[in-house]
Enzyme design. Structure first.
Site, PDB file in Angstrom:
ATOM      1  N   SER A   3     -11.414 -37.430 -56.695  1.00  0.00           N
ATOM      2  CA  SER A   3     -12.697 -36.734 -56.504  1.00  0.00           C
ATOM      3  C   SER A   3     -12.802 -36.123 -55.113  1.00  0.00           C
ATOM      4  CB  SER A   3     -13.857 -37.708 -56.696  1.00  0.00           C
ATOM      5  OG  SER A   3     -13.763 -38.350 -57.942  1.00  0.00           O
TER       6      SER A   3
HETATM    7  N1  SAH Z   1     -11.562 -42.918 -58.853  1.00  0.00           N
HETATM    8  C1  SAH Z   1     -10.365 -42.097 -58.924  1.00  0.00           C
HETATM    9  C2  SAH Z   1     -10.543 -40.794 -59.676  1.00  0.00           C
HETATM   10  C3  SAH Z   1     -10.691 -41.039 -61.112  1.00  0.00           C
HETATM   11  S1  SAH Z   1     -10.185 -39.724 -62.188  1.00  0.00           S
HETATM   12  C4  SAH Z   1      -9.811 -41.819 -57.541  1.00  0.00           C
HETATM   13  O1  SAH Z   1     -10.387 -42.274 -56.543  1.00  0.00           O
HETATM   14  O2  SAH Z   1      -8.763 -41.174 -57.457  1.00  0.00           O
HETATM   15  C5  SAH Z   1     -10.713 -40.497 -63.674  1.00  0.00           C
HETATM   16  C6  SAH Z   1      -9.841 -41.631 -64.135  1.00  0.00           C
HETATM   17  O3  SAH Z   1     -10.506 -42.244 -65.223  1.00  0.00           O
HETATM   18  C7  SAH Z   1      -8.478 -41.196 -64.669  1.00  0.00           C
HETATM   19  O4  SAH Z   1      -7.465 -41.854 -63.969  1.00  0.00           O
HETATM   20  C8  SAH Z   1      -8.512 -41.612 -66.138  1.00  0.00           C
HETATM   21  O5  SAH Z   1      -7.263 -42.072 -66.627  1.00  0.00           O
HETATM   22  C9  SAH Z   1      -9.535 -42.723 -66.110  1.00  0.00           C
HETATM   23  N2  SAH Z   1     -10.191 -43.056 -67.379  1.00  0.00           N
HETATM   24  C10 SAH Z   1     -10.693 -42.232 -68.321  1.00  0.00           C
HETATM   25  N3  SAH Z   1     -11.223 -42.951 -69.326  1.00  0.00           N
HETATM   26  C11 SAH Z   1     -11.066 -44.269 -68.996  1.00  0.00           C
HETATM   27  C12 SAH Z   1     -11.401 -45.514 -69.629  1.00  0.00           C
HETATM   28  N4  SAH Z   1     -12.043 -45.590 -70.810  1.00  0.00           N
HETATM   29  N5  SAH Z   1     -11.080 -46.659 -68.998  1.00  0.00           N
HETATM   30  C13 SAH Z   1     -10.431 -46.644 -67.806  1.00  0.00           C
HETATM   31  N6  SAH Z   1     -10.078 -45.515 -67.167  1.00  0.00           N
HETATM   32  C14 SAH Z   1     -10.393 -44.331 -67.758  1.00  0.00           C
END
Ligand code: SAH
Length: 221
Positions: free
Chosen positions: A64
């Site tokens: 993000s």
């Molecule tokens: N917080 C992260 C950015 C997240 S991007 C950072 O600091 O880099 C969103 C993430 O959510 C992705 O890695 C994706 O694989 C994950 N995601 C999507 N659906 C999910 C679920 N149901 N459970 C766990 N992770 C999930």
């Protein structure tokens, strides 16, 4: 680039992108000054790591924008003794910021390749108050519940019910809720009088895919 240069750019990021937009919790600002964000993005992107936008981290996912990380972290109102759950480990950057501020951070990602990379970076940086697992985070982490704070870093079609159920009394859940293209950052607080909602502005995240999120491969809206 030398470590000193990264530190200077990072301080500038905090001043110009975060403080100036109104995030003023000193603990959050200090945490963002400490965590070396460039180590959480692929090396060819290191020189962009402190810029004012999200970056690709592989598997069609993104780290993000720094301001959004700061805004969501502030919204959690963390205390030093808190136990925090993050859904969507991704690069592990947000988890590191949380680990600076709370007693223990649990994080879940559905993609093993990202989770493994994140685990490595966090271990190399010496965070010992961090634990993660691979799975569907929309169902939370019942064995470790309740949590003082829960952060979802992917966009959900609605507030996932199991996460509300895994909040401690007084706990805060921050989750982007909306459609595929834009969401509202939503804070749910569990009080003695029930759940209270605050709306903290618009945002845009990749989709939360899971039982209480979007269906995998479903329509793109
Ligand atoms: N917080 C992260 C950015 C997240 S991007 C950072 O600091 O880099 C969103 C993430 O959510 C992705 O890695 C994706 O694989 C994950 N995601 C999507 N659906 C999910 C679920 N149901 N459970 C766990 N992770 C999930």
């Amino acid at each position: 680039m030398l470590e000193d240069e990264f530190t200077a750019i990072r301080n500038r990021m905090v001043d110009t992108q975060i403080k100036m937009r109104g995030v003023d919790d000193p603990r959050v600002l200090a945490a963002m000054q400490r965590v070396p964000r460039h180590l959480f993005v692929p090396q060819p992107l290191w020189d962009q790591a402190y810029n004012d936008y999200p970056l690709p981290i592989g598997e069609d996912q993104t780290i993000s924008q720094p301001y959004i990380v700061a805004l969501m972290t502030e919204a959690l109102e963390l205390q030093a003794g808190d136990r925090v759950l993050e859904i969507g480990t991704g690069s592990g950057y947000q988890a590191a910021v949380l680990a600076e501020l709370a007693a223990k951070v649990y994080s879940i990602d559905r993609l093993a390749s990202l989770a493994e990379k994140a685990r490595q970076v966090l271990a190399e940086l010496g965070y010992t108050n961090f634990q993660m697992r691979v799975g569907d985070g929309t169902q939370g982490w019942p064995e470790e519940a309740p949590f003082d704070a829960i952060l979802v870093t992917a966009g959900a079609p609605q507030v996932p019910r199991p996460l509300v159920e895994q909040l401690a009394l007084g706990g805060r859940l921050v989750v982007p809720v909306g459609d595929r293209f834009s969401q509202t950052l939503t804070r749910v607080r569990l009080t003695r009088d029930g759940v209270k909602f605050d709306y903290l502005g618009g945002c845009r995240f990749v989709r939360l895919i899971g039982k209480y999120g979007w269906q995998e491969g479903g329509p793109e809206y």
